[in-house]
Design a protein around this motif. Structure first.
Motif, PDB file in Angstrom:
ATOM      1  N   ARG A  64     -21.644 -30.600   6.032  1.00 15.04           N
ATOM      2  CA  ARG A  64     -22.421 -29.683   6.276  1.00 15.04           C
ATOM      3  C   ARG A  64     -22.053 -29.934   7.405  1.00 15.04           C
ATOM      4  O   ARG A  64     -22.560 -29.004   8.391  1.00 15.04           O
ATOM      5  N   VAL A  65     -22.345 -30.488   8.096  1.00 13.58           N
ATOM      6  CA  VAL A  65     -21.992 -31.063   9.220  1.00 13.58           C
ATOM      7  C   VAL A  65     -21.152 -30.057  10.489  1.00 13.58           C
ATOM      8  O   VAL A  65     -21.020 -30.132  11.608  1.00 13.58           O
ATOM      9  N   GLN A  66     -20.006 -30.467   9.480  1.00  9.59           N
ATOM     10  CA  GLN A  66     -18.947 -29.851  10.066  1.00  9.59           C
ATOM     11  C   GLN A  66     -19.194 -28.283  10.508  1.00  9.59           C
ATOM     12  O   GLN A  66     -18.421 -27.731  11.284  1.00  9.59           O
ATOM     13  N   ALA A  67     -19.049 -27.828   9.245  1.00  9.30           N
ATOM     14  CA  ALA A  67     -19.864 -26.482   9.122  1.00  9.30           C
ATOM     15  C   ALA A  67     -20.812 -25.826  10.468  1.00  9.30           C
ATOM     16  O   ALA A  67     -20.643 -24.574  10.869  1.00  9.30           O
ATOM     17  N   LEU A  68     -21.794 -26.359  11.098  1.00  6.70           N
ATOM     18  CA  LEU A  68     -22.232 -26.373  12.091  1.00  6.70           C
ATOM     19  C   LEU A  68     -21.837 -26.211  12.764  1.00  6.70           C
ATOM     20  O   LEU A  68     -21.995 -25.457  14.335  1.00  6.70           O
ATOM     21  N   LEU A  69     -20.920 -27.632  13.199  1.00  4.40           N
ATOM     22  CA  LEU A  69     -20.764 -28.031  14.812  1.00  4.40           C
ATOM     23  C   LEU A  69     -18.889 -26.490  15.245  1.00  4.40           C
ATOM     24  O   LEU A  69     -18.921 -26.914  15.936  1.00  4.40           O
ATOM     25  N   SER A  70     -18.408 -25.936  13.838  1.00  3.06           N
ATOM     26  CA  SER A  70     -17.472 -24.880  14.178  1.00  3.06           C
ATOM     27  C   SER A  70     -17.965 -23.557  14.886  1.00  3.06           C
ATOM     28  O   SER A  70     -17.542 -23.241  14.540  1.00  3.06           O
ATOM     29  N   GLN A  71     -19.178 -23.489  14.868  1.00  2.00           N
ATOM     30  CA  GLN A  71     -19.586 -22.587  15.501  1.00  2.00           C
ATOM     31  C   GLN A  71     -19.724 -22.754  17.008  1.00  2.00           C
ATOM     32  O   GLN A  71     -19.579 -21.855  17.425  1.00  2.00           O
ATOM     33  N   THR A  72     -19.769 -23.663  17.434  1.00  2.33           N
ATOM     34  CA  THR A  72     -19.270 -23.457  18.720  1.00  2.33           C
ATOM     35  C   THR A  72     -17.875 -24.409  19.227  1.00  2.33           C
ATOM     36  O   THR A  72     -17.968 -24.443  20.083  1.00  2.33           O
ATOM     37  N   HIS A  73     -17.459 -24.844  17.644  1.00  2.00           N
ATOM     38  CA  HIS A  73     -16.669 -26.191  19.041  1.00  2.00           C
ATOM     39  C   HIS A  73     -15.298 -26.098  17.171  1.00  2.00           C
ATOM     40  O   HIS A  73     -15.110 -25.987  16.441  1.00  2.00           O
ATOM     41  N   ARG A  74     -14.077 -26.314  18.088  1.00  2.00           N
ATOM     42  CA  ARG A  74     -12.929 -26.477  17.045  1.00  2.00           C
ATOM     43  C   ARG A  74     -13.082 -28.212  16.263  1.00  2.00           C
ATOM     44  O   ARG A  74     -13.487 -28.418  17.336  1.00  2.00           O
ATOM     45  N   THR A  75     -13.509 -28.133  15.200  1.00  2.00           N
ATOM     46  CA  THR A  75     -13.393 -29.242  14.509  1.00  2.00           C
ATOM     47  C   THR A  75     -12.364 -29.318  12.997  1.00  2.00           C
ATOM     48  O   THR A  75     -12.450 -28.808  12.899  1.00  2.00           O
ATOM     49  N   VAL A  76     -12.460 -30.744  13.356  1.00  2.00           N
ATOM     50  CA  VAL A  76     -10.688 -31.290  12.054  1.00  2.00           C
ATOM     51  C   VAL A  76     -11.844 -32.045  11.642  1.00  2.00           C
ATOM     52  O   VAL A  76     -11.534 -33.814  12.293  1.00  2.00           O
ATOM     53  N   SER A  77     -12.039 -32.286  10.038  1.00  2.00           N
ATOM     54  CA  SER A  77     -11.727 -33.294   9.458  1.00  2.00           C
ATOM     55  C   SER A  77     -11.057 -33.607   8.202  1.00  2.00           C
ATOM     56  O   SER A  77     -10.106 -33.325   8.524  1.00  2.00           O
ATOM     57  N   VAL A  78     -11.196 -35.750   8.519  1.00  2.00           N
ATOM     58  CA  VAL A  78      -9.532 -35.534   7.662  1.00  2.00           C
ATOM     59  C   VAL A  78      -9.709 -36.298   6.708  1.00  2.00           C
ATOM     60  O   VAL A  78     -10.929 -37.471   6.818  1.00  2.00           O
ATOM     61  N   ASP A  79      -9.056 -36.780   5.852  1.00  2.00           N
ATOM     62  CA  ASP A  79      -8.699 -37.492   4.383  1.00  2.00           C
ATOM     63  C   ASP A  79      -7.716 -38.342   5.425  1.00  2.00           C
ATOM     64  O   ASP A  79      -6.544 -37.872   5.310  1.00  2.00           O
ATOM     65  N   LEU A  80      -7.490 -39.654   4.950  1.00  2.00           N
ATOM     66  CA  LEU A  80      -6.854 -40.621   5.416  1.00  2.00           C
ATOM     67  C   LEU A  80      -6.069 -41.121   4.044  1.00  2.00           C
ATOM     68  O   LEU A  80      -5.913 -41.159   2.637  1.00  2.00           O
ATOM     69  N   PRO A  81      -5.052 -41.097   4.328  1.00  2.00           N
ATOM     70  CA  PRO A  81      -3.982 -41.750   3.736  1.00  2.00           C
ATOM     71  C   PRO A  81      -4.375 -42.648   2.043  1.00  2.00           C
ATOM     72  O   PRO A  81      -5.110 -43.874   2.542  1.00  2.00           O
ATOM     73  N   GLY A  82      -4.208 -42.545   0.971  1.00  2.00           N
ATOM     74  CA  GLY A  82      -4.848 -42.446   0.068  1.00  2.00           C
ATOM     75  C   GLY A  82      -6.453 -42.560  -0.463  1.00  2.00           C
ATOM     76  O   GLY A  82      -7.286 -42.941  -1.356  1.00  2.00           O
ATOM     77  N   PHE A  83      -7.250 -41.681   0.498  1.00  2.00           N
ATOM     78  CA  PHE A  83      -7.878 -41.387   0.465  1.00  2.00           C
ATOM     79  C   PHE A  83      -8.858 -39.550   0.119  1.00  2.00           C
ATOM     80  O   PHE A  83      -6.878 -39.171  -0.064  1.00  2.00           O
ATOM     81  N   GLY A  84      -9.133 -39.765  -0.609  1.00  2.00           N
ATOM     82  CA  GLY A  84      -9.304 -37.823  -0.863  1.00  2.00           C
ATOM     83  C   GLY A  84      -8.897 -37.104  -1.330  1.00  2.00           C
ATOM     84  O   GLY A  84      -8.481 -35.920  -1.588  1.00  2.00           O
ATOM     85  N   GLY A  85      -8.268 -37.971  -2.672  1.00  2.00           N
ATOM     86  CA  GLY A  85      -7.185 -37.038  -3.277  1.00  2.00           C
ATOM     87  C   GLY A  85      -5.281 -37.479  -2.782  1.00  2.00           C
ATOM     88  O   GLY A  85      -5.142 -36.639  -3.356  1.00  2.00           O
ATOM     89  N   LEU A  86      -5.283 -37.510  -2.128  1.00  2.00           N
ATOM     90  CA  LEU A  86      -4.371 -38.374  -1.434  1.00  2.00           C
ATOM     91  C   LEU A  86      -3.785 -39.332  -2.529  1.00  2.00           C
ATOM     92  O   LEU A  86      -4.442 -40.222  -2.388  1.00  2.00           O
ATOM     93  N   SER A  87      -2.307 -38.832  -2.163  1.00  2.00           N
ATOM     94  CA  SER A  87      -1.266 -39.923  -2.121  1.00  2.00           C
ATOM     95  C   SER A  87      -1.356 -41.016  -2.077  1.00  2.00           C
ATOM     96  O   SER A  87      -2.426 -41.838  -1.228  1.00  2.00           O
ATOM     97  N   ARG A  88      -1.460 -42.213  -3.722  1.00  2.00           N
ATOM     98  CA  ARG A  88      -1.792 -43.888  -2.976  1.00  2.00           C
ATOM     99  C   ARG A  88      -1.150 -44.408  -2.034  1.00  2.00           C
ATOM    100  O   ARG A  88       0.501 -43.529  -1.752  1.00  2.00           O
TER     101      ARG A  88
END
Length: 262
Positions: free
Chosen positions: A49-73
């Motif tokens: 939600r907050v990325q959708a709002l901030l991206s109206q005025t800024h470039r935004t990058v949300s990160v998935d770290l290794p082992g999280f967010g469905g990335l390989s273990r």
């Protein structure tokens, strides 16, 4: 608005970047870029939600770290400093070099470490629900606080929380000790960049006295408390986005006044 989703490998470890920008300008020279780092067990979904709002005025990058967010273990434990290096290296590999790092929960530790280790790239940090309170370090206490927070997060956020946790249990277990042992207060005291701390008023994990001490330790720190629990960025996305935008504008004005090139 469609996100550009890329997986960057740093020393063989996958880091997923989800980039949103005004009018889809994900490759333009927009500065600064706001990089969002999730907490333990979580993923980029905690910032939707907050990325959708901030991206109206800024470039935004949300990160998935290794082992999280469905990335390989990941297959091993990472220290906070290692995660900080992976985040900065993954983002700068895409040609982005002027960063505001916004972390939530364990992500706040990574944000602070990134600013300490990469001062030429990170110009400020935003800490949402920072951990771990140096007076409340025991893992059983942290677990009890987490359960209490789940009771007040609400259905939508708990669906995200439990969905992400199920996917990341092995890495979650590995990162508990590094998260507990990271010296957040000392690290914030060593920062030379501006620090904005945002806390949910009902947050049982990042308590009021803890965030007050954290802000007092910063060279240039500010604290704002909003109604909500630990994931206040999802409960109050408009307010959080406005705070981050104002934080950036104040820095820009101060830099201009002091004659610092932007």
């Amino acid at each position: 608005m469609h996100a550009l989703v890329e997986t960057v490998r740093i020393d063989g470890h996958p880091v997923r970047l989800r980039t949103l920008a005004p009018a889809g300008r994900v490759r333009d020279a927009l500065a600064p870029t706001i990089v969002m780092v999730h907490g333990i067990g979580m993923s980029h979904r905690s910032f939707l939600r907050v990325q959708a709002l901030l991206s109206q005025t800024h470039r935004t990058v949300s990160v998935d770290l290794p082992g999280f967010g469905g990335l390989s273990r990941a297959g091993r434990r990472f220290q906070v400093n290692e995660y900080a290096d992976l985040v900065v290296r993954a983002v700068t590999a895409r040609g982005i070099s002027d960063l505001v790092v916004m972390g939530q929960s364990m992500g706040t530790q990574i944000a602070v470490a990134a600013a300490l280790r990469h001062p030429d790239v990170v110009n400020s940090v935003v800490l949402v629900g920072p951990v771990v309170d140096d007076r409340r370090r025991s893992l059983p206490r942290l677990g009890a606080q987490l359960l209490l927070d789940c009771a007040i997060e609400g259905l939508r956020m708990n669906v995200i929380v439990f969905g992400d946790y199920v996917r990341s249990i092995p890495q979650y277990a590995r990162e508990l000790l590094p998260m507990r042992d990271f010296r957040m207060l000392d690290s914030v005291r060593a920062l030379t960049v501006p620090v904005l701390v945002i806390r949910g008023e009902q947050d049982p994990i990042a308590k009021h006295d803890w965030v007050e001490r954290l802000v007092a330790a910063a060279d240039a720190g500010a604290l704002v408390e909003l109604p909500g629990p630990h994931h206040v960025q999802e409960h109050q996305p408009v307010a959080v986005a406005r705070l981050v935008d104002e934080f950036r504008r104040v820095q820009t004005l101060e830099a201009t006044r002091d004659g610092v090139p932007l």
